[in-house]
Motif scaffolding. Structure first.
Motif, PDB file in Angstrom:
ATOM      1  N   UNK A   1       0.819  -1.199   0.000  1.00 43.14           N
ATOM      2  CA  UNK A   1       0.000   0.000   0.000  1.00 43.14           C
ATOM      3  C   UNK A   1       0.854   1.250   0.000  1.00 43.14           C
ATOM      4  N   UNK A   2       0.234   2.423  -0.205  1.00 44.87           N
ATOM      5  CA  UNK A   2       1.000   3.677  -0.249  1.00 44.87           C
ATOM      6  C   UNK A   2       1.598   4.026   1.101  1.00 44.87           C
ATOM      7  N   UNK A   3       2.728   4.734   1.025  1.00 48.72           N
ATOM      8  CA  UNK A   3       3.380   5.271   2.228  1.00 48.72           C
ATOM      9  C   UNK A   3       3.755   4.168   3.219  1.00 48.72           C
ATOM     10  N   UNK A   4       4.249   3.026   2.678  1.00 51.06           N
ATOM     11  CA  UNK A   4       4.710   1.930   3.530  1.00 51.06           C
ATOM     12  C   UNK A   4       3.633   1.450   4.497  1.00 51.06           C
ATOM     13  N   UNK A   5       2.400   1.392   4.004  1.00 53.01           N
ATOM     14  CA  UNK A   5       1.285   0.994   4.862  1.00 53.01           C
ATOM     15  C   UNK A   5       1.106  -0.515   4.945  1.00 53.01           C
ATOM     16  N   UNK A   6       2.006  -1.260   4.329  1.00 54.77           N
ATOM     17  CA  UNK A   6       1.947  -2.709   4.409  1.00 54.77           C
ATOM     18  C   UNK A   6       1.252  -3.329   3.218  1.00 54.77           C
ATOM     19  N   UNK A   7       1.220  -4.678   3.196  1.00 53.70           N
ATOM     20  CA  UNK A   7       0.609  -5.369   2.056  1.00 53.70           C
ATOM     21  C   UNK A   7      -0.856  -5.000   1.887  1.00 53.70           C
ATOM     22  N   UNK A   8      -1.290  -4.970   0.633  1.00 54.78           N
ATOM     23  CA  UNK A   8      -2.694  -4.718   0.356  1.00 54.78           C
ATOM     24  C   UNK A   8      -3.523  -5.935   0.757  1.00 54.78           C
ATOM     25  N   UNK A   9      -4.787  -5.737   1.094  1.00 51.92           N
ATOM     26  CA  UNK A   9      -5.641  -6.878   1.472  1.00 51.92           C
ATOM     27  C   UNK A   9      -5.770  -7.887   0.337  1.00 51.92           C
ATOM     28  N   UNK A  10      -6.074  -9.124   0.706  1.00 54.25           N
ATOM     29  CA  UNK A  10      -6.174 -10.187  -0.289  1.00 54.25           C
ATOM     30  C   UNK A  10      -7.288  -9.956  -1.294  1.00 54.25           C
ATOM     31  N   UNK A  11      -8.317  -9.195  -0.920  1.00 49.44           N
ATOM     32  CA  UNK A  11      -9.444  -9.003  -1.830  1.00 49.44           C
ATOM     33  C   UNK A  11      -9.244  -7.826  -2.778  1.00 49.44           C
ATOM     34  N   UNK A  12      -8.062  -7.198  -2.749  1.00 49.16           N
ATOM     35  CA  UNK A  12      -7.724  -6.137  -3.697  1.00 49.16           C
ATOM     36  C   UNK A  12      -7.128  -6.782  -4.942  1.00 49.16           C
ATOM     37  N   UNK A  13      -7.502  -6.268  -6.106  1.00 51.56           N
ATOM     38  CA  UNK A  13      -7.010  -6.821  -7.361  1.00 51.56           C
ATOM     39  C   UNK A  13      -6.058  -5.836  -8.033  1.00 51.56           C
ATOM     40  N   UNK A  14      -4.837  -6.308  -8.321  1.00 51.87           N
ATOM     41  CA  UNK A  14      -3.822  -5.459  -8.950  1.00 51.87           C
ATOM     42  C   UNK A  14      -3.130  -6.240 -10.063  1.00 51.87           C
ATOM     43  N   UNK A  15      -2.451  -5.546 -10.977  1.00 53.21           N
ATOM     44  CA  UNK A  15      -1.725  -6.254 -12.044  1.00 53.21           C
ATOM     45  C   UNK A  15      -0.616  -7.147 -11.490  1.00 53.21           C
ATOM     46  N   UNK A  16      -0.339  -8.188 -12.250  1.00 54.54           N
ATOM     47  CA  UNK A  16       0.750  -9.106 -11.928  1.00 54.54           C
ATOM     48  C   UNK A  16       1.917  -8.827 -12.861  1.00 54.54           C
TER      49      UNK A  16
END
Length: 305
Positions: free
Chosen positions: A58-73
């Motif tokens: 996530x932005x600003x070193x907020x940690x991994x995005x939740x599993x239900x978020x979809x992003x490019x591979x």
């Protein structure tokens, strides 16, 4: 990778680039500590048949995005002239950099040279592995990288890895007797090849990476027979969006190699994007501390999103 080893392998202080600047580019690119993956999975039985997975941050070193978020591979294929001493560890800072930019990242390892560190690649093992890794990736990513959207997969690779990224997108154009042939194009959103060894004819004439191209195909006696199965410049048009990013001051894989591939694509009726970076050599493209690396991330984002 020690600076002196890199210099011996790639000859980065070549003509046209001040030696001090070339050495600094090398030092910077290889000064970052390896970034450990969030998960590793095997796609075969050999120790080199593994993929490291990096969860999107996530932005600003907020940690991994939740599993239900979809992003490019983003699939990363490392370089090193297909030679055994150069494994995926040296590109993990780049993989981590992409993860911090919000991408799900898969860093592919594959079999390279023999026990002789001067020998480049294994035929057909290197190609077997890249094909097998890409084929296994959707299922492995679903398990180990749930944020990854396989419909938005971009393959990127540096140097020899750039060659393999281009080759992976062209398997549907291989001779039909090739064991890696696909009946239809791979489901990729695009390819971003970084200083790729993209045209084997030109690279062989230039003796890129001390004869690595000919070694990869088994030597002079096998080169012509195997080239149609391995040379991206002969496997066009792919129909897959492709961008090459190239430093104009690169003396390891000179600009003319990328330009020759783009010319071959144009003759085949396909437009390939070529982003040329002034005063940039070979290594800043994968150096998180370099402006060129941010350019690479933007090129990937343009195709992925």
């Amino acid at each position: 990778m020690p600076d002196d080893a890199v210099a011996r392998e790639h000859g980065a202080a070549g003509a046209g680039v001040p030696a001090a600047r070339a050495a600094e580019e090398e030092r910077s690119a290889f000064s970052h500590p390896p970034v450990e993956p969030d998960a590793t999975a095997a796609y075969g039985d050999h120790p080199d048949q593994v993929i490291d997975f990096y969860a999107p941050q996530g932005p600003h070193d907020s940690g991994p995005l939740p599993d239900d978020v979809s992003v490019p591979l983003v699939v990363v294929v490392h370089g090193g002239a297909w030679r055994a001493p150069y494994d995926r560890r040296h590109i993990t800072p780049f993989a981590g950099f992409l993860a911090r930019r919000g991408f799900a990242v898969a860093n592919v390892e594959y079999r390279r040279g023999t026990d002789d560190p001067a020998v480049a690649g294994r035929w057909p093992d290197t190609f077997d592995d890249v094909a097998a890794a890409l084929d296994a990736l959707p299922a492995l990513a679903a398990t180990h990288l749930p944020q990854a959207d396989p419909r938005r997969t971009v393959v990127t690779g540096h140097s020899a890895g750039g060659h393999l990224a281009l080759w992976a997108s062209s398997r549907h154009l291989l001779p039909t007797d090739a064991p890696w042939f696909l009946a239809r194009p791979a489901p990729l959103r695009g390819v971003v090849a970084l200083a790729p060894i993209a045209d084997f004819g030109v690279a062989a004439k230039l003796d890129v990476c001390s004869g690595a191209v000919r070694q990869l195909l088994g030597g002079e006696g096998e080169f012509a027979e195997r080239q149609p199965y391995a040379d991206p410049a002969l496997l066009l048009p792919t129909g897959i969006a492709t961008t090459l990013v190239q430093g104009r001051a690169d003396t390891v894989v000179p600009e003319i190699v990328a330009e020759s591939y783009a010319d071959a694509a144009a003759k085949a009726g396909e437009v390939v994007g070529v982003t040329l970076l002034a005063d940039v050599g070979h290594f800043p493209l994968i150096d998180p501390a370099a402006d060129a690396c941010a350019v690479v991330a933007e090129e990937i984002a343009q195709l992925a999103w």
